[in-house]
Design a protein around this motif. Structure first.
Motif, PDB file in Angstrom:
ATOM      1  N   UNK B 376       0.820  -1.203   0.000  1.00 40.03           N
ATOM      2  CA  UNK B 376       0.000   0.000   0.000  1.00 40.03           C
ATOM      3  C   UNK B 376       0.859   1.260   0.000  1.00 40.03           C
ATOM      4  N   UNK B 381       0.055   5.338  -0.828  1.00 46.48           N
ATOM      5  CA  UNK B 381      -1.006   5.557   0.139  1.00 46.48           C
ATOM      6  C   UNK B 381      -0.404   6.097   1.426  1.00 46.48           C
ATOM      7  N   UNK B 385      -4.699   5.924   5.117  1.00 46.61           N
ATOM      8  CA  UNK B 385      -5.350   5.228   3.996  1.00 46.61           C
ATOM      9  C   UNK B 385      -5.031   3.745   4.037  1.00 46.61           C
ATOM     10  N   UNK B 386      -3.777   3.443   4.326  1.00 48.97           N
ATOM     11  CA  UNK B 386      -3.372   2.043   4.410  1.00 48.97           C
ATOM     12  C   UNK B 386      -4.159   1.320   5.499  1.00 48.97           C
ATOM     13  N   UNK B 389      -8.029   1.132   4.412  1.00 49.80           N
ATOM     14  CA  UNK B 389      -8.431   0.386   3.225  1.00 49.80           C
ATOM     15  C   UNK B 389      -7.773  -0.979   3.103  1.00 49.80           C
ATOM     16  N   UNK B 390      -6.662  -1.187   3.767  1.00 50.66           N
ATOM     17  CA  UNK B 390      -5.993  -2.480   3.622  1.00 50.66           C
ATOM     18  C   UNK B 390      -5.961  -3.249   4.939  1.00 50.66           C
ATOM     19  N   UNK B 393      -9.698  -3.956   6.704  1.00 51.96           N
ATOM     20  CA  UNK B 393     -10.432  -5.026   6.015  1.00 51.96           C
ATOM     21  C   UNK B 393      -9.767  -6.391   6.188  1.00 51.96           C
ATOM     22  N   UNK B 394      -8.444  -6.418   6.146  1.00 58.84           N
ATOM     23  CA  UNK B 394      -7.768  -7.708   6.295  1.00 58.84           C
ATOM     24  C   UNK B 394      -7.954  -8.250   7.707  1.00 58.84           C
TER      25      UNK B 394
END
Lengths: 265, 490
Positions: B376, B381, B385-386, B389-390, B393-394
């Protein structure tokens, strides 16, 4: 190894894209990169080779300031992209990384759909005006990543469900989706089988038309196959840098010769 | 022979067996331990294992079984006439045990000889008085039947213990002897000991499982008993909780809905407090904090998890309640009547749950591979943001699991509710009103002096069963979520 005998290479004479001068990198007390100066050309594939721990990945990570995310890491010296100092306090490392894309050793798709993986960068940077625009960017990037035909029917399937080679090409597509000017690749094929490697290498050669590509590799055959210029690193020093054909057939430094003939490393 | 001595003798047999087995094995190899199949210590352990384990198993079973046997034998001798009006056979048996215990004390103190205690008769002696002299108070005069029963009880127990001692010692010696006889160079002592250890581990694991099943059955039988006395439909769908204790007359309303509502309302407020705070602090600690800050802050947050809930209850009662009253009480907006309210308990419970959410989420966020972050960042990013969005969710399945575990913790919480939320069972939407939960009502139903056979007391088991099913369901659901959506990063 036949490729290595080709001395004449079609190096398009290009202006310098990345200019590094006297770069030093420290991990805490460890002096990892010592006095590296190198000019990397535009629209060229440049390979960094050298034994493990020689600093080639570290130097690669200086070019998009990924080393900033490591607390103990300090970078000294001067790296310029298009004559602009990337370590200038005025430069936003986040913006820089959008301009200098990176592909990692192990394929690392996000746990999202294939579409969302590619759309990630454009969405963050607001590159698409509309949904249709974004669709175009995703399709174009996947085509550039040479994976469009394989995934066009399942764009909303998870990216983690692809095979290793497909994942790596997806990561390349994801990196080109932000329209970078430079593409850094840190051993992009080391986790792939020979067929996937061949596909990625073919892709790298394609990418040269649009980008300046820097690739770190442990495979000298790979460096010989895909690159126009090669830099040999050893113990944090840049030992030799020149056209790939010359490096592999007629190295100047005895250390380079020892390495490519398999005596050290 | 006292029990302690028996145990010590078995251990002594094991120790002697250890040495004998070891040396016998060595002897059979001509003194060279390299010719043995296993290390010498395994031969010793093998003998010790055979000396202790079967003997201990018989001992435990015997100790469990003997009281049943003695009780039934004594019961059989008691004539039907001893059970008087308003009494039960259980009370008579407890009299028997008490007299028998009193005779034991008398003998131990030297007030009677062993023979006197065996021969004592209610016709010649006032048993109640003579036992009173050695400090054993009896509720009534001892009848001949009870005294006879007590004497039989003592004799049976004494004989039983004697036989048990002999049997256990024979088994220990036999086991040790058999194991010693097998100790020679070719015997695979190592593998046998290994199997013994495996059996030990299986025993430990099954004790935990069997206890859970035992608790479940104890709840189940009492719940069934309750539903025999009180209609299930009224319990599950009743909107009124008004138990009337026997003596005050009238029928009870034992509807679970007000309690269920109170439980959920308080838990929801607690989660509304705990989830954002816990999650944000987990994100800060795992993504932003320097190792030094993290090293100090994480244990500090985890201390919250170690505070006993009664202390949180006091905090709710003495600090948070009055504070809320001063903010929302009749001096200002007039929403709140007293310090005990859903809000008080919910807020404090939320604070209690913060470490559960934050600690688990922190571990889960840390488990997201660095490669995801690098990927990311490499695309330009920013850190937030990382994370949004990453990383989140993970990590989401794990975080949901953490929240559900915190929720089942909230549903089962008692002390904070008792002290913070009040005792009024009520169906209301106002969070500043006093309400109560299932757990708090279980406490109040069982700590009174209600008859244990009345529906007012038995309802506690039905409530416990409801709670058990609820939290079990939540835990199973949490595990399902975590398993199903767990990201395979490799």
């Amino acid at each position: 190894m036949n490729d290595m005998r080709i001395v004449e290479r079609d190096v398009d004479t290009n202006e310098v894209k990345i200019a590094a001068r006297d770069v030093q990198v420290f991990y805490g007390d460890n002096h990892a990169i010592k006095d590296v100066s190198v000019d990397i050309d535009d629209k060229t594939v440049t390979a960094f080779i050298g034994p493990s721990g020689c600093g080639k990945s570290t130097f690669l990570r200086c070019i998009n300031r990924m080393n900033d995310t490591i607390d103990v890491c300090r970078v000294k010296g001067d790296i310029r992209i298009d004559s602009e100092d990337i370590y200038d306090p005025k430069v936003d490392p986040v913006q820089l990384r959008a301009k200098v894309g990176m592909v990692f050793q192990k394929p690392n798709p996000f746990p999202k759909s294939i579409y969302d993986n590619v759309a990630y960068g454009p969405r963050i940077h607001g590159l698409a005006r509309s949904k249709a625009d974004l669709d175009d960017i995703v399709e174009k990037s996947l085509r550039r990543g040479a994976i469009w035909d394989e995934v066009k029917d399942r764009l909303h399937a998870p990216g983690t469900g692809l095979s290793g080679g497909q994942q790596q090409r997806l990561c390349i597509a994801r990196a080109v989706a932000t329209e970078p000017e430079v593409l850094l690749m840190d051993e992009p094929c080391s986790a792939l089988d020979p067929i996937a490697t061949a596909q990625v290498e073919e892709l790298i050669d394609e990418l040269r038309k649009n980008y300046s590509v820097v690739i770190v590799t442990h495979s000298m055959q790979q460096a010989a196959r895909v690159s126009q210029k090669t830099a040999f690193f050893h113990l944090g020093h840049l030992v030799e840098y020149g056209e790939t054909g010359t490096i592999f057939t007629n190295p100047v430094d005895p250390r380079t010769e020892s390495y490519i003939t398999g005596r050290i490393g | 022979m006292p029990f302690t001595w028996l145990v010590l003798i078995i251990l002594a047999i094991a120790a002697v067996g250890f040495v004998t087995g070891r040396s016998r094995a060595l002897q059979s190899a001509g003194g060279d331990s390299r010719d043995l199949h296993s290390l010498p210590i395994y031969y010793g352990s093998h003998v010790a294992m055979w000396a202790v384990v079967p003997a201990a198993a018989v001992l435990i079973v015997w100790l469990l079984a003997q009281p049943f046997f003695v009780n039934s034998r004594v019961l059989a001798t008691l004539p039907d006439g001893v059970v008087t009006e308003g009494s039960s056979i259980g009370l008579v048996m407890s009299d028997v045990r008490r007299v028998a215990g009193g005779l034991d004390v008398a003998v131990a103190q030297g007030a009677m000889t062993r023979d006197e205690a065996a021969a004592i008769s209610s016709k010649t002696t006032d048993v109640r008085e003579s036992l009173g002299q050695v400090g054993v108070a009896l509720g009534s005069d001892v009848s001949a039947e009870v005294l006879g029963g007590a004497q039989l009880y003592r004799t049976l127990n004494a004989t039983g213990s004697l036989i048990m001692t002999v049997v256990v010692l024979v088994i220990a010696l036999g086991g040790a002897g058999w194991a010693v006889s097998r100790s020679d160079a070719n015997f695979r002592a190592r593998n046998t000991v290994e199997r013994g250890i495996l059996a030990l581990l299986i025993c430990a694991a099954s004790i935990a499982v069997l206890t859970t099943i035992g608790i479940l059955f104890a709840l189940l039988f009492n719940t069934i008993e309750f539903f025999r006395l009180y209609p299930a439909a009224d319990f599950f769908f009743g909107t009124k909780w008004a138990p009337s204790f026997s003596g005050r007359g009238g029928a009870s309303d034992l509807g679970v809905l007000p309690l269920l509502w109170g439980t959920f309302y308080i838990s929801i407020i607690a989660l509304l407090v705990a989830v954002p705070i816990g999650l944000f602090s987990a994100i800060y600690l795992s993504e932003y904090a320097s190792p030094r800050v993290r090293g100090i802050a994480k244990p500090l947050i985890e201390i919250l998890a170690g505070i006993p809930t009664i202390v949180y209850g006091l905090f709710a009662l003495l600090t948070v309640g009055p504070l809320l009253v001063s903010m929302f009480g009749k001096d200002t907006v007039g929403w709140m009547q007293g310090g005990t309210a859903v809000m008080t308990a919910g807020l404090v419970m939320g604070i209690m749950l913060i470490p559960f959410v934050s600690s688990l989420s922190d571990d889960i966020i840390n488990a997201v591979p660095q490669a995801m972050r690098d990927g990311s960042y490499g695309l330009g990013a920013t850190q937030s943001e990382t994370i949004r969005q990453v990383i989140l969710p993970a990590a989401l399945p794990g975080i949901v699991g953490a929240i559900l575990l915190a929720a089942s913790r909230a549903i089962g919480e008692t002390m904070i509710v008792v002290l913070g939320a009040g005792a009024a069972a009520r169906l209301s939407l106002n969070p500043f009103e006093a309400m109560t939960t299932i757990t708090a009502k279980i406490v109040s139903q069982l700590t009174g002096d209600a008859d244990f056979a009345s529906p007012e007391a038995l309802v506690a088991f039905a409530l416990g069963m409801t709670l058990f099913v609820l939290t079990l369901g939540l835990n199973v659901f949490a595990l399902y979520i975590v398993r199903k959506y767990r990201e395979q990063y490799d």
